[in-house]
Design a protein around this motif. Structure first.
Motif, PDB file in Angstrom:
ATOM      1  N   ALA A   8       0.910  -1.613  -0.057  1.00  0.00           N
ATOM      2  CA  ALA A   8      -0.063  -0.058   0.024  1.00  0.00           C
ATOM      3  C   ALA A   8       0.904   1.428  -0.035  1.00  0.00           C
ATOM      4  O   ALA A   8       1.990   1.209   0.609  1.00  0.00           O
ATOM      5  N   GLY A   9       0.322   2.302  -0.332  1.00  0.00           N
ATOM      6  CA  GLY A   9       0.611   3.649  -0.103  1.00  0.00           C
ATOM      7  C   GLY A   9      -0.032   4.760  -0.680  1.00  0.00           C
ATOM      8  O   GLY A   9      -1.688   4.436  -0.924  1.00  0.00           O
ATOM      9  N   GLY A  10      -0.160   5.424  -0.267  1.00  0.00           N
ATOM     10  CA  GLY A  10      -1.158   7.154  -0.534  1.00  0.00           C
ATOM     11  C   GLY A  10      -2.839   7.009   0.454  1.00  0.00           C
ATOM     12  O   GLY A  10      -2.952   5.755   1.418  1.00  0.00           O
ATOM     13  N   ALA A  14      -3.799   3.861   2.684  1.00  0.00           N
ATOM     14  CA  ALA A  14      -4.132   3.549   4.063  1.00  0.00           C
ATOM     15  C   ALA A  14      -5.641   3.205   4.793  1.00  0.00           C
ATOM     16  O   ALA A  14      -5.512   2.990   5.633  1.00  0.00           O
ATOM     17  N   LYS A  15      -6.931   3.421   3.263  1.00  0.00           N
ATOM     18  CA  LYS A  15      -7.730   3.267   3.953  1.00  0.00           C
ATOM     19  C   LYS A  15      -8.230   1.952   4.047  1.00  0.00           C
ATOM     20  O   LYS A  15      -8.949   0.863   4.635  1.00  0.00           O
ATOM     21  N   MET A  16      -7.890   1.354   2.790  1.00  0.00           N
ATOM     22  CA  MET A  16      -7.373  -0.168   2.867  1.00  0.00           C
ATOM     23  C   MET A  16      -7.435  -0.905   4.289  1.00  0.00           C
ATOM     24  O   MET A  16      -8.341  -2.070   4.334  1.00  0.00           O
ATOM     25  N   LEU A 191      -3.005  -6.221  -3.894  1.00  0.00           N
ATOM     26  CA  LEU A 191      -2.666  -5.017  -3.560  1.00  0.00           C
ATOM     27  C   LEU A 191      -3.828  -3.666  -3.907  1.00  0.00           C
ATOM     28  O   LEU A 191      -4.466  -3.942  -4.137  1.00  0.00           O
ATOM     29  N   ALA A 192      -3.447  -2.489  -2.536  1.00  0.00           N
ATOM     30  CA  ALA A 192      -4.180  -1.668  -2.242  1.00  0.00           C
ATOM     31  C   ALA A 192      -4.675  -0.849  -3.627  1.00  0.00           C
ATOM     32  O   ALA A 192      -4.299  -0.907  -4.625  1.00  0.00           O
ATOM     33  N   PRO A 193      -5.499  -0.237  -3.483  1.00  0.00           N
ATOM     34  CA  PRO A 193      -5.564   1.032  -4.565  1.00  0.00           C
ATOM     35  C   PRO A 193      -5.210   2.057  -4.556  1.00  0.00           C
ATOM     36  O   PRO A 193      -5.870   3.242  -4.346  1.00  0.00           O
ATOM     37  N   SER A 194      -4.111   2.145  -4.183  1.00  0.00           N
ATOM     38  CA  SER A 194      -2.985   2.989  -4.561  1.00  0.00           C
ATOM     39  C   SER A 194      -2.736   3.143  -5.876  1.00  0.00           C
ATOM     40  O   SER A 194      -2.903   2.368  -7.206  1.00  0.00           O
ATOM     41  N   ASN A 195      -1.850   3.624  -6.209  1.00  0.00           N
ATOM     42  CA  ASN A 195      -1.090   4.397  -7.450  1.00  0.00           C
ATOM     43  C   ASN A 195      -0.514   3.597  -7.955  1.00  0.00           C
ATOM     44  O   ASN A 195       0.467   3.304  -7.492  1.00  0.00           O
ATOM     45  N   GLN A 297     -14.647  -1.041   5.505  1.00  0.00           N
ATOM     46  CA  GLN A 297     -14.674  -2.726   6.515  1.00  0.00           C
ATOM     47  C   GLN A 297     -15.471  -3.294   5.228  1.00  0.00           C
ATOM     48  O   GLN A 297     -14.726  -4.851   5.380  1.00  0.00           O
ATOM     49  N   ARG A 298     -16.783  -3.010   4.934  1.00  0.00           N
ATOM     50  CA  ARG A 298     -17.427  -3.559   3.818  1.00  0.00           C
ATOM     51  C   ARG A 298     -16.550  -4.539   2.628  1.00  0.00           C
ATOM     52  O   ARG A 298     -16.427  -5.706   2.525  1.00  0.00           O
TER      53      ARG A 298
END
Length: 311
Positions: A8-10, A14-16, A191-195, A297-298
């Motif tokens: 993660a980044g950005g 962080a939200k994920m 893989l987070a929804p990051s750039n 969380q969902r």
């Protein structure tokens, strides 16, 4: 307990992380991006790692997505009066962390240990792991020349057209044992929804990280940072378009082809499912906009459900 490792980044990352950390049956490790790190006023600043830390500690400024809530800027005001260039906004309490980090680095302490100690002291439950203890820094080439990422992102407000990206130091950077262990020991890799270009790529580009990721037996999922061809926050759409890539969920899939099993996309991108599937991965539609903790969380819970099907 399900051992989840998130790259993660950005703000999206962080939200994920917040969503996954809230699940009762998850043990979360986050491998954070360190290529945004830079020095300001003699202090070493780690923007993405700090955003993760502040978010998971419940200290983040929700209105802007970074920094500490209810923050003052008196130290920055003094620096400005002393003639310093203060385009990088650093709050007073934020300065405290940067001073402490720089002191520790000056003593020769491992950056990984510093990040773990900071997270522990601020009450973070999940493990925050660095991909490398070596210096790796994103550089952006615009028409006027090369910029550090923070110069491009903060000072120039992402206005210059990007011509090229590079990651200084990445060829010689060594992976941390903590990062490799977190990947090989995971029950689920996300893989987070990051750039994809400046948050995820500098992590995967560390020698051995991509190899470990590919070799891991855990299901590998990614969440698209795009909804209907637009990013929720950040310059990923402009960066990808400027570098000749598709700036949408299919463009993300093309970046991650051969690496992940499943890409989670928004329902507004349902028309891209077939071309994404043609790249050798599954595509599943879910509401991926994370407006509040309930959304985070969902979505995290849905990732675990999708992982069970993928496995």
């Amino acid at each position: 307990m399900t051992r989840v490792t998130l790259l993660a980044g950005g703000v999206g990352g962080a939200k994920m992380a917040e969503g996954l950390a809230a699940l009762p049956d998850v043990t979360l490790t986050v491998i954070g991006n360190i290529a945004d790190d830079d020095e300001f006023h003699g202090l070493w600043v780690s923007p993405d790692i700090d955003t993760l830390t502040y978010s998971l500690a419940g200290l983040i400024d929700r209105s802007q997505g970074w920094g500490v809530a209810d923050e003052g800027h008196r130290a920055l005001e003094v620096l400005f009066r002393l003639g310093q260039d203060c385009w990088m906004s650093l709050g007073d309490r934020d300065f405290g962390l940067h001073i402490w980090r720089t002191m520790r680095r000056g003593r020769g302490d491992r950056p990984s240990l510093i990040a773990q100690d900071a997270a522990r002291a601020l009450g973070v439950g999940p493990r925050i792991v660095l991909p490398t203890d070596d210096r790796v820094q994103t550089r952006v080439r615009a028409d006027a020349g090369w910029l550090s990422f923070q110069e491009y992102f903060v000072r120039e407000k992402c206005a210059p057209e990007i011509r090229e990206l590079r990651f200084d130091g990445i060829d010689s950077a060594r992976p941390t044992p903590e990062a490799l262990a977190a990947i090989t020991g995971a029950d689920l890799l996300v893989l987070a929804p990051s750039n994809p270009l400046v948050s995820i790529a500098p992590i995967l580009g560390i020698n051995g990280i991509t190899e470990a990721f590919r070799a891991a037996k855990a299901p590998k999922l990614a969440v698209s940072p795009f909804i209907a061809g637009k990013v929720v926050k950040g310059p990923a759409d402009r960066m990808m378009a400027a570098l000749g890539m598709r700036a949408d969920a299919l463009g993300v899939a093309e970046r991650y082809a051969g690496l992940i099993d499943l890409l989670v996309i928004d329902a507004q991108d349902a028309d891209l499912r077939d071309p994404i599937t043609a790249l050798g991965m599954r595509a599943e539609c879910r509401p991926i906009l994370m407006r509040d903790q309930a959304d985070k969380q969902r979505l995290a819970g849905e990732l675990l459900e999708l992982a069970q099907v993928t496995a």
